[in-house]
Design an enzyme around this catalytic site. Sequence first.
Site, mmCIF file in Angstrom:
data_model
loop_
_atom_site.group_PDB
_atom_site.id
_atom_site.type_symbol
_atom_site.label_atom_id
_atom_site.label_comp_id
_atom_site.label_asym_id
_atom_site.label_seq_id
_atom_site.Cartn_x
_atom_site.Cartn_y
_atom_site.Cartn_z
ATOM 1 N N LYS A 102 49.031 43.831 50.776
ATOM 2 C CA LYS A 102 49.403 42.875 49.738
ATOM 3 C C LYS A 102 49.894 43.718 48.563
ATOM 4 C CE LYS A 102 47.904 39.855 46.244
ATOM 5 N NZ LYS A 102 46.906 39.303 45.400
ATOM 6 N N GLY A 163 43.331 34.603 38.208
ATOM 7 C CA GLY A 163 42.034 34.318 37.586
ATOM 8 C C GLY A 163 42.060 33.194 36.563
ATOM 9 N N ALA A 189 47.204 33.254 43.819
ATOM 10 C CA ALA A 189 46.701 33.379 42.443
ATOM 11 C C ALA A 189 46.829 32.106 41.615
ATOM 12 C CB ALA A 189 47.385 34.520 41.698
ATOM 13 N N GLY A 190 45.786 31.863 40.845
ATOM 14 C CA GLY A 190 45.806 30.772 39.874
ATOM 15 C C GLY A 190 45.242 29.451 40.362
ATOM 16 N N ASN A 211 40.976 33.894 45.226
ATOM 17 C CA ASN A 211 39.725 34.627 45.060
ATOM 18 C C ASN A 211 38.811 33.952 44.027
ATOM 19 O OD1 ASN A 211 38.125 37.194 45.522
ATOM 20 N ND2 ASN A 211 38.334 37.180 43.310
ATOM 21 N N THR A 212 39.296 33.906 42.779
ATOM 22 C CA THR A 212 38.417 33.487 41.678
ATOM 23 C C THR A 212 37.845 32.080 41.851
ATOM 24 O OG1 THR A 212 39.809 34.846 40.270
ATOM 25 C CG2 THR A 212 38.280 33.392 39.154
HETATM 26 C C1 LIG Z 1 42.252 38.809 45.304
HETATM 27 C C2 LIG Z 1 43.598 39.034 44.806
HETATM 28 O O1 LIG Z 1 44.418 39.620 45.437
HETATM 29 C C3 LIG Z 1 43.960 38.467 43.484
HETATM 30 O O2 LIG Z 1 44.630 39.423 42.752
HETATM 31 C C4 LIG Z 1 44.783 37.274 43.801
HETATM 32 O O3 LIG Z 1 46.011 37.312 43.251
HETATM 33 C C5 LIG Z 1 44.034 36.014 43.659
HETATM 34 O O4 LIG Z 1 44.086 35.436 42.391
HETATM 35 P P1 LIG Z 1 42.996 34.343 41.967
HETATM 36 O O5 LIG Z 1 41.752 35.122 41.701
HETATM 37 O O6 LIG Z 1 43.555 33.675 40.748
HETATM 38 O O7 LIG Z 1 42.830 33.404 43.119
#
Ligand SMILES: CC(=O)[C@@H](O)[C@H](O)COP(=O)(O)O
Length: 260
Positions: A102, A163, A189-190, A211-212
Amino acid sequence: MSTQDTPFTLAGVTFQSRLIIGTGKYPSFDIMKRCHEASGAEMVTVAVRRLDLKAQGEASLMNWIDTQRMRLLPNTALCYTAEDAVRTCRLAEELGMSKWVKLEVLGDEKTLYPDVEETLKAARILVKEGFTVLPYTTDDPISARKLADVGCAAVMPLAAPIGSGLGIRNPHNIRLIRELVKIPVIVDAGVGTASDAAIAMELGVDAVLMNTAIAGAKDPVRMAVAMRKAVEAGRDAFLAGRIPRKAYASASSPLEGLVE
Ligand SMILES: CC(=O)[C@@H](O)[C@H](O)COP(=O)(O)O
């Protein structure tokens, strides 16, 4: 009329799950592992530069990842230049992690927005070196097309800053990217909650990476379950086809043959 799904295939590998999950910010490795199981994800991303290479046994993050079930996707988080990102990918390969990466080349620490120029530069080098490159990028369709043109295996436009949990800021652009490139599109992300993941899938993207939203939830395992269901529901809704939006009401029951 019934609709048939096509499998989610990335660089020749087919996945049952369209959810890709992370390894950061979890309250504990044990909770992370339980979230991975509950999410049904078959691919997990790991920040190579955050790995504690000296950690052994239970202190090592890698010890808590079920690599039999999930494909490892090393990422270049914390890289701000193409050079750093390429070096990090080579390190991941040397560590035996994977040749799938990635690619994340960030523009600044405040927004964590992708630096598209540096991302493209790194992508060109990595593709030539035989890496399977999945780049994190902006929601700009032209940048996505350029990344596809240099041979990336997928494009991963952001929903919102990493995040932030703000959800899909620009659904129109995500749809344009889906139309413009032939390779898989993964929203990365987001995402903040399950409805964000469902909306991403309803736009027709192939998968969602997050992730977050899971790691930071009050009950991460329950959120992992919610995300699995949301991604599945969003995909089904996309395939089923939403009804057109109308400005005025239309009665749900037929108007003919009314009892007078
Ligand atoms: C885990 C990872 O690769 C993060 O940099 C990704 O972009 C996810 O972003 P979020 O934490 O906003 O879901």
